[in-house]
Design an enzyme around this catalytic site. Structure first.
Site, mmCIF file in Angstrom:
data_model
loop_
_atom_site.group_PDB
_atom_site.id
_atom_site.type_symbol
_atom_site.label_atom_id
_atom_site.label_comp_id
_atom_site.label_asym_id
_atom_site.label_seq_id
_atom_site.Cartn_x
_atom_site.Cartn_y
_atom_site.Cartn_z
ATOM 1 N N SER A 158 0.844 -1.195 0.000
ATOM 2 C CA SER A 158 0.000 0.000 0.000
ATOM 3 C C SER A 158 0.875 1.238 0.000
ATOM 4 C CB SER A 158 -0.886 -0.005 1.251
ATOM 5 O OG SER A 158 -1.531 1.238 1.439
ATOM 6 N N TYR A 184 -0.122 -0.101 10.553
ATOM 7 C CA TYR A 184 -0.474 -0.547 9.205
ATOM 8 C C TYR A 184 0.658 -0.237 8.229
ATOM 9 C CZ TYR A 184 -3.147 -1.088 4.867
ATOM 10 O OH TYR A 184 -3.587 -1.475 3.620
#
Length: 306
Positions: A158, A184
């Site tokens: 990501s 994350y």
């Protein structure tokens, strides 16, 4: 190394990037294949003729998804198998139950920005799921991948990797305050570093490994994201459809345009440029750092064997 580019871009769909590709006789595993871009990744591979296994937590949802893919593609070789990526015994069981070669492994499943949660081992849950689970799965399936002779591993990362390097001295937020997005981001950097190291360690086995940013896609992945932030994103970014979001995964999994390419990070179906500080595109230099990749690999093995 010259930058890898393709005729495809931001708006390309999974079906477009795989058009004309014949995957008959090839076998693929897609983690998280019952929701989000995992469904469309699996559908595109099945439409090209691959045998596809959906590795999922919720097997009932997986069976429904598999039935839909079979109906839409006419390919009956779509299967479902249980896996809980945060449970190393579940990951081991999946790998142990696999028989024969594996040509494509798409490490797609993930959790995003969740509140602090720990596994029974004390591992921070996002890191355990997004990195350690997929790392253990790839290790467990290594021989199957090597048996294929020309296997591809696709690690879905990501742009959130730009939020954090991997803190090798405190992976599980034991000595620093927990922050969901930093966690994350760390796990997504780990996905990139995994591909960097796998591309070196497993090159002699004919295995290539690449990572990617799929783009912003509205899926269940954002279930822990505050509504005000989602609303802000709606005004700042252009969302992709799930078919567009799956395209870069499918490109790396199956396209002849990237045959033999390994250890790279892609976005919008092209190799990403280096990140410009302050921007939300490109790849951070720390995510491609070979020393960090080696250290993370060794530490990950220690954790899984502890």
């Amino acid at each position: 190394m010259s930058r890898i580019t393709t005729p495809f871009g931001y708006d390309s769909t999974a079906a477009e990037v795989i058009a004309g590709v014949d995957l008959t006789g090839r076998r693929a595993v897609v983690t998280g294949g019952a929701s989000g871009i995992g469904v469309e990744t699996a559908r595109a591979l099945a439409a090209a003729g691959a045998d596809v296994t959906l590795a999922v937590r919720n097997t009932a949802a997986g069976e429904r998804t598999a039935a839909g893919i079979i109906e839409s593609t006419g390919n009956n070789h779509v299967f479902v198998a249980p896996i809980e990526l945060a449970d190393r015994e579940s990951v081991k069981a999946f790998a142990a139950n696999w028989d024969g070669p594996l040509h494509i492994l798409v490490n797609n499943a993930g959790v995003m920005a969740e509140p602090l949660n720990r596994t029974p081992e004390g591992w921070e849950h996002q890191f355990a799921t997004n990195h350690l689970g997929h790392f253990g799965l790839a290790l467990g399936l290594h021989d199957a991948l090597a048996a294929a002779g020309d296997a591809r591993i696709v690690a879905v990362s990501s742009s959130a990797h730009l939020r954090s390097d991997v803190h090798l001295d405190d992976l599980h937020f034991e000595h620093r305050p927990y922050e969901p997005w930093s966690s994350y981001g760390q796990s997504k950097t780990a996905n990139v570093l995994f591909a960097v190291e796998a591309s070196k360690r497993w090159a002699s086995d004919g295995i290539v490994a690449n990572s990617l940013m799929p783009g912003g896609i509205r899926t269940a992945l954002q279930r822990h994201v505050a509504q005000d932030l989602l609303t802000q994103w709606e005004t700042e970014y252009r969302w992709k459809t799930v078919e567009q979001g799956a395209s870069t995964s499918v490109l790396l999994a199956a396209s002849p345009l990237v045959q033999g390419v390994t250890g790279r990070y892609f976005e919008d179906n092209n190799e990403a440029l280096p990140n410009v500080p302050g921007e939300n595109t490109g790849v951070a230099p720390y995510a491609l750092d070979p020393e960090s990749a080696t250290r993370l690999w060794d530490l990950s093995i220690e954790l899984l064997n502890s």
